[in-house]
Write a protein that holds these residues in place. Structure first.
Motif, PDB file in Angstrom:
ATOM      1  N   PHE A  95       0.832  -1.203   0.000  1.00 44.56           N
ATOM      2  CA  PHE A  95       0.000   0.000   0.000  1.00 44.56           C
ATOM      3  C   PHE A  95       0.866   1.252   0.000  1.00 44.56           C
ATOM      4  O   PHE A  95       0.579   2.218  -0.727  1.00 44.56           O
ATOM      5  CB  PHE A  95      -0.933  -0.006   1.203  1.00 44.56           C
ATOM      6  N   VAL A  98       2.105   1.741  -3.472  1.00 46.62           N
ATOM      7  CA  VAL A  98       1.048   2.298  -4.331  1.00 46.62           C
ATOM      8  C   VAL A  98       0.974   3.815  -4.154  1.00 46.62           C
ATOM      9  O   VAL A  98       0.899   4.574  -5.133  1.00 46.62           O
ATOM     10  CB  VAL A  98      -0.310   1.641  -4.003  1.00 46.62           C
ATOM     11  N   LEU A  99       1.003   4.273  -2.914  1.00 48.79           N
ATOM     12  CA  LEU A  99       0.951   5.713  -2.663  1.00 48.79           C
ATOM     13  C   LEU A  99       2.193   6.408  -3.221  1.00 48.79           C
ATOM     14  O   LEU A  99       2.098   7.480  -3.832  1.00 48.79           O
ATOM     15  CB  LEU A  99       0.848   5.971  -1.155  1.00 48.79           C
ATOM     16  N   SER A 102       2.216   6.876  -7.064  1.00 49.50           N
ATOM     17  CA  SER A 102       1.055   7.537  -7.664  1.00 49.50           C
ATOM     18  C   SER A 102       1.493   8.537  -8.740  1.00 49.50           C
ATOM     19  O   SER A 102       2.375   9.367  -8.519  1.00 49.50           O
ATOM     20  CB  SER A 102       0.263   8.265  -6.574  1.00 49.50           C
ATOM     21  N   LEU A 128     -10.180  -2.846   2.227  1.00 50.90           N
ATOM     22  CA  LEU A 128     -10.038  -1.723   1.294  1.00 50.90           C
ATOM     23  C   LEU A 128      -8.597  -1.606   0.796  1.00 50.90           C
ATOM     24  O   LEU A 128      -8.353  -1.348  -0.384  1.00 50.90           O
ATOM     25  CB  LEU A 128     -10.479  -0.429   1.976  1.00 50.90           C
ATOM     26  N   LEU A 129      -7.627  -1.796   1.723  1.00 52.08           N
ATOM     27  CA  LEU A 129      -6.220  -1.762   1.307  1.00 52.08           C
ATOM     28  C   LEU A 129      -5.930  -2.856   0.295  1.00 52.08           C
ATOM     29  O   LEU A 129      -5.254  -2.624  -0.718  1.00 52.08           O
ATOM     30  CB  LEU A 129      -5.312  -1.931   2.521  1.00 52.08           C
ATOM     31  N   GLU A 130      -6.408  -4.064   0.575  1.00 52.73           N
ATOM     32  CA  GLU A 130      -6.179  -5.189  -0.334  1.00 52.73           C
ATOM     33  C   GLU A 130      -6.710  -4.878  -1.728  1.00 52.73           C
ATOM     34  O   GLU A 130      -6.034  -5.133  -2.729  1.00 52.73           O
ATOM     35  CB  GLU A 130      -6.869  -6.445   0.195  1.00 52.73           C
ATOM     36  N   ARG A 131      -7.922  -4.360  -1.781  1.00 53.84           N
ATOM     37  CA  ARG A 131      -8.533  -4.074  -3.085  1.00 53.84           C
ATOM     38  C   ARG A 131      -7.743  -2.999  -3.836  1.00 53.84           C
ATOM     39  O   ARG A 131      -7.510  -3.120  -5.043  1.00 53.84           O
ATOM     40  CB  ARG A 131      -9.990  -3.633  -2.882  1.00 53.84           C
ATOM     41  N   ARG A 132      -7.328  -1.958  -3.121  1.00 51.21           N
ATOM     42  CA  ARG A 132      -6.552  -0.884  -3.764  1.00 51.21           C
ATOM     43  C   ARG A 132      -5.240  -1.431  -4.313  1.00 51.21           C
ATOM     44  O   ARG A 132      -4.850  -1.131  -5.457  1.00 51.21           O
ATOM     45  CB  ARG A 132      -6.285   0.224  -2.731  1.00 51.21           C
ATOM     46  N   VAL A 133      -4.556  -2.236  -3.529  1.00 50.15           N
ATOM     47  CA  VAL A 133      -3.272  -2.788  -3.966  1.00 50.15           C
ATOM     48  C   VAL A 133      -3.473  -3.742  -5.137  1.00 50.15           C
ATOM     49  O   VAL A 133      -2.759  -3.673  -6.152  1.00 50.15           O
ATOM     50  CB  VAL A 133      -2.565  -3.506  -2.801  1.00 50.15           C
ATOM     51  N   ARG A 135      -5.760  -3.943  -7.392  1.00 57.32           N
ATOM     52  CA  ARG A 135      -6.175  -3.313  -8.638  1.00 57.32           C
ATOM     53  C   ARG A 135      -5.132  -2.371  -9.213  1.00 57.32           C
ATOM     54  O   ARG A 135      -5.194  -2.031 -10.398  1.00 57.32           O
ATOM     55  CB  ARG A 135      -7.490  -2.555  -8.400  1.00 57.32           C
ATOM     56  N   THR A 136      -4.179  -1.950  -8.391  1.00 58.80           N
ATOM     57  CA  THR A 136      -3.149  -1.020  -8.859  1.00 58.80           C
ATOM     58  C   THR A 136      -1.886  -1.734  -9.320  1.00 58.80           C
ATOM     59  O   THR A 136      -1.224  -1.293 -10.266  1.00 58.80           O
ATOM     60  CB  THR A 136      -2.794  -0.020  -7.742  1.00 58.80           C
TER      61      THR A 136
END
Length: 367
Positions: A95, A98-99, A102, A128-133, A135-136
């Motif tokens: 995560f 990912v940030l 960006s 939510l963190l899992e999904r963001r990671v 998908r990114t």
């Protein structure tokens, strides 16, 4: 004019402190990549470098705290500047990566080594963190098939099973087994070994429940647990109040010696998709009893006694059955040796990761 040689691949490995398995994996990966001419920088807390000596592999190290505050993310973003590829290990490190990336096109590979676990509101936050990671990330590598399946379910573009070796196995040469068993108080009685941080997810409450059944055996087996953590006081109180045949050993650096002295290894619960103790036990030919959760079946196959998770009666029965069945114990030793031979080596692990890196960084031919 002589053609210029291509610049070496520049990678950044991001580790958030991590557990012993992921930290050892990053060290092994760094060593293998450097040996193959890859420039490696490990971004991890300074304590992790002290413990695992990433710089000793020839990699660079940049201190990046485990936090996801703006200062830590900015430090990671600066460290990733100019990298051809970033590889993050674990959910929180992923995560942060990912940030930090960006707005950039730098390929991001993430490896999920274990199952993120939390309760209540924090569990929703982790989802939510899992999904963001997922998908990114350009590629998600999971250390077990259920982690790969989860990444795909929540939107990963590309999720694959990772080849992960057990790096730097210790040996128990020159071990005085009888002396160590005497020091632990296991003379003339079976010795059962569990290893891991003393937190709720490890299933030590289930192990203590099972240990009540072993008090009636003659002689009663001794359970020793190597590790430290927030549940130590609560576990110790139960051991004393219920007079359980269990010892908390605290942090130990002699896992190979403890395994060589043990009659059985126990994994009553784990967050690790590839339990280090399970791997060490099979390599050391120590029969294993484990909760059937978190990818353990993928790892050990039929080379262990697997019991339903959070079932102390099943755990107790499996242990008693094994202690009274030397032929089954020998069968598990032989199966363990065969199963361990199927696991990837460190070279194979590095080769797989490097093939992913090449796929993501090499120019694609025009059709």
């Amino acid at each position: 004019m002589t053609p210029t040689s291509p610049s070496p691949l520049r990678t950044v490995q991001v580790l958030g402190g991590g557990n012993a398995g992921s930290s050892a994996h990053v060290r092994s990966l760094a060593a293998g990549l450097v040996a193959r001419g890859v420039r490696v920088t490990v971004c991890a807390p300074i304590e992790a470098d002290h413990a695992y000596d990433f710089t000793g592999t020839g990699a660079g190290h940049i201190h990046v705290p485990r936090r996801s505050d703006p200062a830590s993310v900015a430090a990671l973003r600066a460290a990733c500047t100019g990298a051809d590829l970033v590889h993050a290990h674990g959910l929180h490190a992923s995560f942060r990566a990912v940030l930090a990336l960006s707005g950039r096109t730098t390929p991001l590979v993430v490896t999920w080594h274990n199952h993120a676990h939390a309760e209540g509101a924090r569990a929703q936050f982790l989802r939510l963190l899992e999904r963001r990671v997922a998908r990114t990330a350009t590629v998600v590598l999971g250390t077990s098939s259920d982690l790969v399946d989860r990444a795909r379910r929540i939107g990963a573009k590309d999720a694959r099973l990772a080849a992960v070796s057990l790096p730097g196995r210790g040996t128990a040469e020159r071990l005085d087994r009888a002396k160590l068993r005497a020091e632990l108080g296991a003379v003339g009685r079976p010795l059962l070994l569990a290893v891991g941080s003393l937190d709720r997810i490890r299933g030590y409450d289930v192990l203590l429940d099972a240990a009540r059944a072993w008090r009636s055996l003659d002689p009663p087996p001794l359970v020793v647990i190597a590790g430290e953590g927030p549940q130590r006081a609560a576990l110790q109180a139960r051991i004393e109040d219920e007079e359980l045949p269990v010892q908390l050993l605290g942090h130990r650096d002699d896992l190979a010696e403890l395994l060589a002295a043990a009659d059985l290894a126990l994994v009553p619960g784990s967050r690790e998709a590839r339990s280090v103790l399970a791997q060490e036990a099979l390599h050391a030919r120590v029969p294993l009893v484990a909760a059937d959760a978190d990818g353990i079946r993928d790892l050990v196959g039929d080379a262990a006694e697997l019991v339903p998770r959070r079932d102390p009666d099943a755990l107790a029965e499996a242990v008693v059955r094994l202690l009274h069945d030397p032929e089954r114990r020998e069968e598990l030793r032989d199966r363990g040796t065969r199963q361990a031979a199927t696991w990837p080596t460190e070279d194979e692990t590095v080769a797989q990761v490097l093939s992913v890196y090449d796929e993501l960084t090499q120019p694609q031919p025009l059709l």
